[in-house]
Design a protein around this motif. Structure first.
Motif, PDB file in Angstrom:
ATOM      1  N   CYS A   4      36.240  -9.165 -24.364  1.00 58.60           N
ATOM      2  CA  CYS A   4      38.064  -8.132 -24.054  1.00 58.60           C
ATOM      3  C   CYS A   4      37.823  -7.824 -22.983  1.00 58.60           C
ATOM      4  CB  CYS A   4      37.974  -7.400 -24.887  1.00 58.60           C
ATOM      5  SG  CYS A   4      37.806  -8.209 -26.748  1.00 58.60           S
ATOM      6  N   GLY A   5      37.330  -8.349 -21.641  1.00 55.55           N
ATOM      7  CA  GLY A   5      37.695  -7.562 -20.296  1.00 55.55           C
ATOM      8  C   GLY A   5      37.211  -5.767 -20.182  1.00 55.55           C
ATOM      9  N   VAL A   6      36.777  -5.180 -19.167  1.00 56.22           N
ATOM     10  CA  VAL A   6      36.244  -3.999 -19.284  1.00 56.22           C
ATOM     11  C   VAL A   6      37.309  -2.816 -19.771  1.00 56.22           C
ATOM     12  CG1 VAL A   6      35.304  -4.932 -17.151  1.00 56.22           C
ATOM     13  CG2 VAL A   6      37.411  -4.199 -16.516  1.00 56.22           C
ATOM     14  N   ASP A   7      38.179  -3.244 -19.798  1.00 55.86           N
ATOM     15  CA  ASP A   7      39.288  -1.658 -20.978  1.00 55.86           C
ATOM     16  C   ASP A   7      38.539  -1.342 -21.593  1.00 55.86           C
ATOM     17  OD1 ASP A   7      40.192  -1.133 -17.893  1.00 55.86           O
ATOM     18  OD2 ASP A   7      41.572  -2.748 -19.056  1.00 55.86           O
ATOM     19  N   SER A   8      38.303  -2.490 -22.406  1.00 59.38           N
ATOM     20  CA  SER A   8      38.188  -2.785 -23.970  1.00 59.38           C
ATOM     21  C   SER A   8      36.411  -1.324 -24.351  1.00 59.38           C
ATOM     22  CB  SER A   8      37.370  -3.807 -24.610  1.00 59.38           C
ATOM     23  OG  SER A   8      35.785  -4.296 -23.584  1.00 59.38           O
ATOM     24  N   VAL A   9      35.770  -1.447 -23.492  1.00 59.26           N
ATOM     25  CA  VAL A   9      34.410  -0.479 -23.361  1.00 59.26           C
ATOM     26  C   VAL A   9      35.197   1.007 -23.196  1.00 59.26           C
ATOM     27  CG1 VAL A   9      32.452  -0.147 -23.055  1.00 59.26           C
ATOM     28  CG2 VAL A   9      33.704  -2.692 -23.022  1.00 59.26           C
ATOM     29  N   GLU A  10      35.037   2.397 -23.501  1.00 62.35           N
ATOM     30  CA  GLU A  10      35.087   3.813 -23.242  1.00 62.35           C
ATOM     31  C   GLU A  10      33.990   3.890 -23.602  1.00 62.35           C
ATOM     32  OE1 GLU A  10      37.344   5.587 -26.844  1.00 62.35           O
ATOM     33  OE2 GLU A  10      38.975   4.253 -25.650  1.00 62.35           O
ATOM     34  N   ASP A  11      33.289   5.019 -22.793  1.00 64.17           N
ATOM     35  CA  ASP A  11      32.702   5.492 -22.989  1.00 64.17           C
ATOM     36  C   ASP A  11      33.086   6.823 -24.155  1.00 64.17           C
ATOM     37  OD1 ASP A  11      32.030   5.432 -20.711  1.00 64.17           O
ATOM     38  OD2 ASP A  11      32.386   6.533 -19.034  1.00 64.17           O
ATOM     39  N   THR A  12      31.573   7.139 -24.705  1.00 60.03           N
ATOM     40  CA  THR A  12      32.230   7.617 -26.127  1.00 60.03           C
ATOM     41  C   THR A  12      31.297   9.190 -26.116  1.00 60.03           C
ATOM     42  OG1 THR A  12      32.245   7.652 -28.367  1.00 60.03           O
ATOM     43  CG2 THR A  12      30.216   6.711 -27.325  1.00 60.03           C
ATOM     44  N   GLU A  13      31.218  10.128 -26.705  1.00 59.39           N
ATOM     45  CA  GLU A  13      30.723  11.796 -27.067  1.00 59.39           C
ATOM     46  C   GLU A  13      29.219  11.092 -27.582  1.00 59.39           C
ATOM     47  OE1 GLU A  13      33.507  12.116 -29.928  1.00 59.39           O
ATOM     48  OE2 GLU A  13      33.018  11.269 -27.669  1.00 59.39           O
TER      49      GLU A  13
END
Length: 405
Positions: A331-340
């Motif tokens: 899905c591309g790099v924008d499909s992964v976000e950092d989480t806490e």
């Protein structure tokens, strides 16, 4: 894992995508599970449904010793390089389903309000896709599906699953958990701790009761319970490194039946949560000491039942990067976000005591929806497009892992 990094997201060169027909079947499967939730170690119907579908695909699932949960290998393990395992949890929660949808729970005071029906469906879907690839000779190495019961029952069904040998032949393990704060089509990911330790705390207080006109002649257990509720967390805050995030939160306090009678018995119960392993290991002794100090000050006899739960889930760097690469490839790099790191507990941590692994947070919120449906709430639901996301994440991870040197 470098061989796929140059491929375009969603490229046909990375197989294992979900067909429209299977997508529709999985949505129906998830809704059926949602309508028939089962509590921990009671997931007989769910286990039977999984077993039947896997057998229909020509696979040989094995039910776990307790009669609920199962494992199923895609491909034959020859004792060589250890397998990748993909884990799901099966159980629901003892709360009513508050939604008005066609697939609302049909069982009173039972609901899939944590997304385990989604977890189960996506691992099943990944298994069906990988099984088809294996039949076509396109799956380089075997993969184990692990459907675990009783995640919501401390200390978690994962411990029993490990004791039953589900990790035999497994070298690493992956999973997802629904996250209503992340949009469908995305995942949240981090290396290191992603959840917290969670234990259960039960305290009983006893002493001679009496008339509220003469508290000096009694042990005032109502005041003692109130002071324990407020002072124990405060004492612990000064005896543990603040960075450990040790937190005591009460869910129940009971004492007395009449306004003019000081009771002889009181009870408190709650949870102890902790962000790191060293503080978690010390927590039982620290809590016992703090409760005894406060209770003694108020002349109350205290009994502490400290129930060990689960340690934090600590994502292995290499396995977390496997998930990141798999999601990016789809899905591309924008499909992964950092989480806490959250204060929630997850028994996936027991597997990580034995093999490296990682858990991603699966986005289930409809993009643009301003509501945040909290986990463990009766109105929890998901955007079912998350099913495709998780299935294709798992299949991509399995293929990339199989091609790793």
């Amino acid at each position: 894992m470098n061989q796929l990094k140059s491929r375009e997201p969603g490229s046909a060169t990375l197989p294992g995508t979900l067909s429209s027909a299977l997508r529709d079947e999985l949505i129906a499967f998830r809704r059926d599970l949602h309508m028939h939730p089962e509590l921990g170690n009671q997931e007989f119907r769910t286990t039977a449904a999984l077993k039947a579908r896997l057998e229909a695909a020509g696979l040989a699932p094995r039910v776990l010793p307790g009669g609920t949960g199962l494992i199923c290998d895609i491909g034959r393990y020859d004792g060589g390089r250890p397998m990748l395992a993909v884990r799901a949890d099966l159980d629901a929660l003892p709360i009513p389903d508050a939604k008005t949808v066609a697939y609302r729970s049909t069982v009173p005071n039972r609901a899939h309000a944590c997304g385990h029906d989604v977890h189960t469906t996506t691992v099943l879907g990944a298994g069906l896709v990988l099984a088809e690839m294996e039949r076509e000779g396109r799956l380089p190495r075997p993969v184990r599906l692990l459907f675990q019961p009783a995640e919501e029952v401390l200390p978690g069904g994962a411990a029993d699953a490990v004791a039953a040998g589900v990790l035999d032949g497994v070298g690493r393990i992956i999973a997802v958990h629904c996250d209503p704060k992340v949009d469908a089509g995305k995942i949240g990911l981090r290396t290191g701790p992603i959840t917290s330790a969670c234990d259960r705390l039960e305290i009983t207080l006893d002493g001679p009761g009496g008339h509220t006109a003469r508290p000096h002649l009694t042990t005032d257990l109502v005041t003692a319970a109130a002071r324990i509720a407020t002072d124990v967390p405060a004492v612990l805050a000064r005896r543990v490194d603040a960075r450990s995030g040790l937190s005591v939160t009460w869910g129940r306090i009971e004492a007395g039946h009449a306004p003019n009678v000081i009771p002889q018995h009181a009870e408190l119960s709650g949870t102890v949560r902790c962000l790191d392993l060293p503080a978690w290991r010390d927590a039982p002794d620290l809590v016992h000491a703090a409760v005894d100090e406060v209770a003694t000050l108020h002349r109350a006899k205290s009994t502490v039942n400290y129930v060990r739960g689960v340690p934090p889930v600590v994502n292995d760097h290499t396995v977390a990067e496997l998930l990141r690469e798999a999601m990016t490839a789809r899905c591309g790099v924008d499909s992964v976000e950092d989480t806490e790191q959250s204060l929630g507990g997850e028994d996936f941590s027991w597997y990580l005591e034995h093999v490296p692994g990682a858990m991603a947070r699966l986005g289930v919120r409809t993009p643009g929806d301003p509501r945040v449906r909290d986990l463990h709430a009766g109105d929890f639901d998901v955007d079912e497009r998350c099913i495709r996301t998780a299935v294709e994440l798992f299949t991509a991870a399995a293929l990339i892992d199989a091609g790793a040197s």
